[in-house]
Design a protein around this motif. Sequence first.
Motif, PDB file in Angstrom:
ATOM      1  N   ARG A   2       8.340  14.494  -2.038  1.00  0.00           N
ATOM      2  CA  ARG A   2       8.564  13.055  -1.987  1.00  0.00           C
ATOM      3  C   ARG A   2      10.048  12.772  -1.830  1.00  0.00           C
ATOM      4  NH1 ARG A   2      10.495  10.681  -6.417  1.00  0.00           N
ATOM      5  NH2 ARG A   2       9.570   8.722  -5.790  1.00  0.00           N
ATOM      6  N   SER A   3      10.355  11.561  -1.376  1.00  0.00           N
ATOM      7  CA  SER A   3      11.738  11.108  -1.274  1.00  0.00           C
ATOM      8  C   SER A   3      12.010  10.163  -2.426  1.00  0.00           C
ATOM      9  CB  SER A   3      11.953  10.385   0.066  1.00  0.00           C
ATOM     10  OG  SER A   3      13.185   9.700   0.048  1.00  0.00           O
ATOM     11  N   GLY A   4      13.024  10.498  -3.231  1.00  0.00           N
ATOM     12  CA  GLY A   4      13.306   9.683  -4.405  1.00  0.00           C
ATOM     13  C   GLY A   4      13.755   8.276  -4.071  1.00  0.00           C
ATOM     14  N   ASP A   5      14.263   8.048  -2.846  1.00  0.00           N
ATOM     15  CA  ASP A   5      14.775   6.725  -2.479  1.00  0.00           C
ATOM     16  C   ASP A   5      13.739   5.887  -1.736  1.00  0.00           C
ATOM     17  OD1 ASP A   5      17.262   7.372  -3.535  1.00  0.00           O
ATOM     18  OD2 ASP A   5      17.929   8.288  -1.655  1.00  0.00           O
ATOM     19  N   ARG A   6      12.596   6.483  -1.380  1.00  0.00           N
ATOM     20  CA  ARG A   6      11.651   5.773  -0.520  1.00  0.00           C
ATOM     21  C   ARG A   6      11.082   4.518  -1.189  1.00  0.00           C
ATOM     22  NH1 ARG A   6      12.283   6.338   3.940  1.00  0.00           N
ATOM     23  NH2 ARG A   6      11.320   8.306   4.547  1.00  0.00           N
ATOM     24  N   LEU A   7      10.706   4.619  -2.463  1.00  0.00           N
ATOM     25  CA  LEU A   7      10.135   3.469  -3.150  1.00  0.00           C
ATOM     26  C   LEU A   7      11.144   2.331  -3.216  1.00  0.00           C
ATOM     27  CD1 LEU A   7       7.719   2.295  -4.606  1.00  0.00           C
ATOM     28  CD2 LEU A   7       8.527   3.335  -6.723  1.00  0.00           C
ATOM     29  N   GLN A   8      12.408   2.649  -3.432  1.00  0.00           N
ATOM     30  CA  GLN A   8      13.438   1.616  -3.452  1.00  0.00           C
ATOM     31  C   GLN A   8      13.561   0.946  -2.087  1.00  0.00           C
ATOM     32  OE1 GLN A   8      17.309   2.960  -4.681  1.00  0.00           O
ATOM     33  NE2 GLN A   8      18.221   0.922  -4.561  1.00  0.00           N
TER      34      GLN A   8
ATOM     35  N   ARG B  52       0.842  -1.194   0.000  1.00  0.00           N
ATOM     36  CA  ARG B  52       0.000   0.000   0.000  1.00  0.00           C
ATOM     37  C   ARG B  52       0.888   1.260   0.000  1.00  0.00           C
ATOM     38  NH1 ARG B  52      -5.533  -0.563   2.422  1.00  0.00           N
ATOM     39  NH2 ARG B  52      -6.066  -2.769   2.305  1.00  0.00           N
ATOM     40  N   TRP B  53       1.959   1.206   0.777  1.00  0.00           N
ATOM     41  CA  TRP B  53       2.899   2.320   0.849  1.00  0.00           C
ATOM     42  C   TRP B  53       3.540   2.551  -0.517  1.00  0.00           C
ATOM     43  CZ3 TRP B  53       6.535   2.636   5.719  1.00  0.00           C
ATOM     44  CH2 TRP B  53       7.121   3.890   5.775  1.00  0.00           C
TER      45      TRP B  53
END
Length: 328
Positions: free
Chosen positions: A309-315, A289-290
Amino acid sequence: MVDTQGRAVREAVGIFHSEENLQAAIDDLLTNGFDRADLSLLASDEAVREKLGHGFTSVTELEDNTAVPTTAYIATESLGDAQGSVIGGLIYVGALAALIPIVASGGAISAAVLATTIAGGTGGVIGKAIARVLGQRHADHIESQLRKGGLLLWVRTWDESDENRAIRILTRYSGDDVHVHGLPDEQQALEAHYATNAVGDAKLHYRGEIYVRSNDREYYAFGKVFPSEDEIKAYIDRRIYLELMHTQFNDHHIDPERALADPSGIFETPDKLMATTMPDNIKIELLKRWAFDERELEIASDEGMPEPRSGDRLQEINLAISEIETGH
């Protein structure tokens, strides 16, 4: 209709104008926390006519008709893969004995088996012949719906967060008339019907829940009718899982609705979520979900909207999911 937590259970529905878009929407739903048991597709024209007592000229007539017969989602690749499908397994186990109920059903499948047997085919050859017939039936079913306005997909939602995600996903893949409707609160009428039409020892049990089998070869529980026993068991499995999830949230003093709607607001980072003692399957659902929320932010950013947004968060999220799934 309400679930065991007292919340109204609703469905999102959309109409798609290509099988590719429908499949893309389903893939996205399954990737983002929805269960296969939450998805329903329109049953065959014959099943609709038999159930409703009449045919239909447009699928829009059926999208909010909760009496319309539906079918569970089956991946399209399963239709063409004889060795990987249930049909393939049926052919390989029992050989000719397994063919008897199939041939006895008559129709195109019987003709396919007969033609292949005359040609000397056995085992996997026959399985593939049946898979081809099923694939053709699938293609005919899809074409019939498209001629009548499109392909219907229903998505059972369990809370407001589910509703919002389902609507965004269905809309993303060009779903028309995407909306949410409540399931009917007609339990008394349904219960009276199934009490009248129940067969013999009709009350059945699965994982502590009771459901009813009727003379119509349908199943009933929780104010809802199911076309097969497999589907009602999948529904019960999902209910039990959601109850476990809410229990875990309460044990960790976490607001369930907020956690499901905005995992980042509760856990701040994937590492903090991973550090909790919640079961891995619940962690994965929250992480998916995140990840969905992060991808939404990426899309907004690509379209020039000023979303922080944080560009590294999805990774980080994907690495956490991989860690759970691989065990390291």
